[in-house]
Design a protein around this motif. Structure first.
Motif, PDB file in Angstrom:
ATOM      1  N   LEU A 141       0.827  -1.132   0.053  1.00 29.32           N
ATOM      2  CA  LEU A 141      -0.026   0.025  -0.054  1.00 29.32           C
ATOM      3  C   LEU A 141       0.991   1.177  -0.121  1.00 29.32           C
ATOM      4  O   LEU A 141       0.410   2.023  -0.746  1.00 29.32           O
ATOM      5  N   GLY A 142       1.825   1.317   0.617  1.00 29.63           N
ATOM      6  CA  GLY A 142       2.924   2.418   0.874  1.00 29.63           C
ATOM      7  C   GLY A 142       3.948   2.097   1.945  1.00 29.63           C
ATOM      8  O   GLY A 142       3.983   1.227   2.459  1.00 29.63           O
ATOM      9  N   ALA A 143       4.517   3.279   2.386  1.00 29.06           N
ATOM     10  CA  ALA A 143       5.674   3.140   3.376  1.00 29.06           C
ATOM     11  C   ALA A 143       5.975   4.810   3.667  1.00 29.06           C
ATOM     12  O   ALA A 143       5.923   5.643   3.079  1.00 29.06           O
ATOM     13  N   VAL A 144       6.311   4.681   5.125  1.00 27.98           N
ATOM     14  CA  VAL A 144       6.793   5.835   5.468  1.00 27.98           C
ATOM     15  C   VAL A 144       8.375   5.441   5.975  1.00 27.98           C
ATOM     16  O   VAL A 144       8.658   4.612   6.936  1.00 27.98           O
ATOM     17  N   VAL A 145       9.196   6.392   5.354  1.00 28.17           N
ATOM     18  CA  VAL A 145      10.631   5.613   5.315  1.00 28.17           C
ATOM     19  C   VAL A 145      11.649   6.532   6.268  1.00 28.17           C
ATOM     20  O   VAL A 145      11.779   7.911   5.903  1.00 28.17           O
ATOM     21  N   ALA A 146      12.003   6.077   7.332  1.00 30.66           N
ATOM     22  CA  ALA A 146      13.417   6.726   7.825  1.00 30.66           C
ATOM     23  C   ALA A 146      14.466   6.338   7.002  1.00 30.66           C
ATOM     24  O   ALA A 146      14.844   5.331   6.980  1.00 30.66           O
ATOM     25  N   ASP A 147      15.105   7.095   6.048  1.00 33.69           N
ATOM     26  CA  ASP A 147      15.970   6.852   5.167  1.00 33.69           C
ATOM     27  C   ASP A 147      17.277   6.472   5.898  1.00 33.69           C
ATOM     28  O   ASP A 147      18.021   7.438   6.206  1.00 33.69           O
ATOM     29  N   VAL A 148      17.685   5.406   6.230  1.00 35.93           N
ATOM     30  CA  VAL A 148      18.807   4.945   6.877  1.00 35.93           C
ATOM     31  C   VAL A 148      19.940   5.074   6.019  1.00 35.93           C
ATOM     32  O   VAL A 148      21.094   5.305   6.604  1.00 35.93           O
ATOM     33  N   GLU A 149      19.809   5.010   4.740  1.00 40.95           N
ATOM     34  CA  GLU A 149      20.847   5.252   3.746  1.00 40.95           C
ATOM     35  C   GLU A 149      21.250   6.647   3.680  1.00 40.95           C
ATOM     36  O   GLU A 149      22.397   7.034   3.880  1.00 40.95           O
ATOM     37  N   GLN A 150      20.291   7.478   4.005  1.00 42.43           N
ATOM     38  CA  GLN A 150      20.549   8.809   4.074  1.00 42.43           C
ATOM     39  C   GLN A 150      21.342   9.322   5.270  1.00 42.43           C
ATOM     40  O   GLN A 150      22.070  10.113   5.423  1.00 42.43           O
ATOM     41  N   VAL A 151      20.675   8.432   6.463  1.00 45.42           N
ATOM     42  CA  VAL A 151      21.490   8.755   7.516  1.00 45.42           C
ATOM     43  C   VAL A 151      23.022   8.352   7.561  1.00 45.42           C
ATOM     44  O   VAL A 151      23.970   8.895   8.182  1.00 45.42           O
TER      45      VAL A 151
END
Length: 324
Positions: A141-151
């Motif tokens: 359906l979708g996702a809310v992403v804590a962009d760990v790659e960006q971290v």
């Protein structure tokens, strides 16, 4: 630490009954969004499958439940306790309970594929929090992403700036292999470049005591190390205790979280830098997006990144709140 395990749904389902419930639920859902919109007057039930009980996960669950209560949404919860097999079982339980959507903070991206497939076959949309890399986005359906790659990229860039591009021995104390930890590590190494010599790398499975043990091993194995990436603040406090006991105040700790305790540690110099992408934001955004997507509202966002703040002494007073 607060424990939300009383909501843990581990019903014992006979195999035959489970097979019938999965098989009779209808054809596959290619877009991961279910068959039709949920009318605005109809109550939505979220099945939330959490991955662990450390501070990040408990704050995520609190935020999700609080925002759901404000919107009149029911939430059923389960906890996988970092066990991929239990995660799959919890998803099966939510399917049997016929929730409207399953929200998953996954333990392991590879094992999640099976859970997504089962939810698709049952006609129940699945929504992810935290990470979505490695998943066929047409199946959820979708996702809310804590962009760990960006971290990882942000901390690598901070390291390069702090060293002035000079060579430095670097260690990594990771979380649990197989999901967010691997993504963060890979991005950090790429961002830090070849001048950062990663001489030590070992997981501590998100546990403070384990991280302290790993840090003690690090000091024995690589006494010249000057920078240590510790992938969450709870582990970072364990590592810092080991360094302090060895009187190694010269080691700079780079970490991730943005908790009140972590931000204070940056202010006091115990940590050099942390990245804030709070579970409060993730939980609240997940509910808002899930409801909008299920009701097919024009404002619905299938994928959204959580805001990130790189926190140093210079801006620590403006760090966002971590928990509800």
């Amino acid at each position: 630490m607060l424990d939300f395990s009383r909501g843990h749904l581990r019903s014992v389902i006979p195999v035959a009954a489970l097979a019938v419930s999965l098989g009779a639920a209808g054809c596959s859902v290619d877009d991961g969004a279910g068959k039709s919109a949920v009318p605005s007057g109809e109550k939505i039930t979220i099945g939330f499958v959490n991955g662990n009980r450390v501070q990040f996960h408990t704050c995520l669950q609190r935020a999700l439940q609080a925002r759901a209560a404000k919107k009149g949404v029911e939430v059923l919860t389960a906890n996988s306790a970092m066990d991929p097999g239990r995660e799959l079982s919890n998803i099966d339980d939510m399917i049997v309970k016929k929730v409207d959507v399953i929200v998953v903070q996954t333990v392991n991206i590879d094992s999640l594929q099976g859970g997504v497939a089962r939810a698709n076959r049952a006609g129940i949309p699945i929504f992810l929090t935290g990470v979505a890399s490695g998943v066929d986005r047409s199946k959820i359906l979708g996702a809310v992403v804590a962009d760990v790659e960006q971290v990882g990229r942000s901390l690598g860039a901070w390291l390069v700036e702090d060293t002035g591009g000079r060579p430095a021995e670097v260690a990594i104390i990771g979380g649990a292999p197989g999901a967010a930890a691997d993504l963060m590590t890979g991005a950090f190494k790429k961002s830090a470049g070849t001048r950062a010599d990663v001489v030590f790398e070992q997981p501590a499975f998100w546990q403070r005591a384990k991280a302290q043990d790993v840090a003690e091993n690090l000091l024995q194995a690589r006494p010249r190390v000057r920078y240590v990436l510790v992938q969450n603040e709870d582990m970072a406090f364990g590592a810092e205790a080991a360094f302090r006991a060895a009187r190694r105040t010269d080691i700079k700790i780079l970490t991730n979280g943005g908790t009140a305790e972590g931000v204070q540690a940056v202010k006091s110099g115990r940590f050099a830098v942390t990245v804030s992408n709070t579970p409060k934001d993730i939980g609240e955004m997940a509910v808002e997006n899930v409801v909008a997507l299920l009701r097919k509202e024009p404002s619905a966002k299938k994928f959204e990144n959580v805001p990130e703040t790189v926190v140093t002494k210079d801006n620590a007073d403006k760090a966002p709140p971590y928990c509800v």
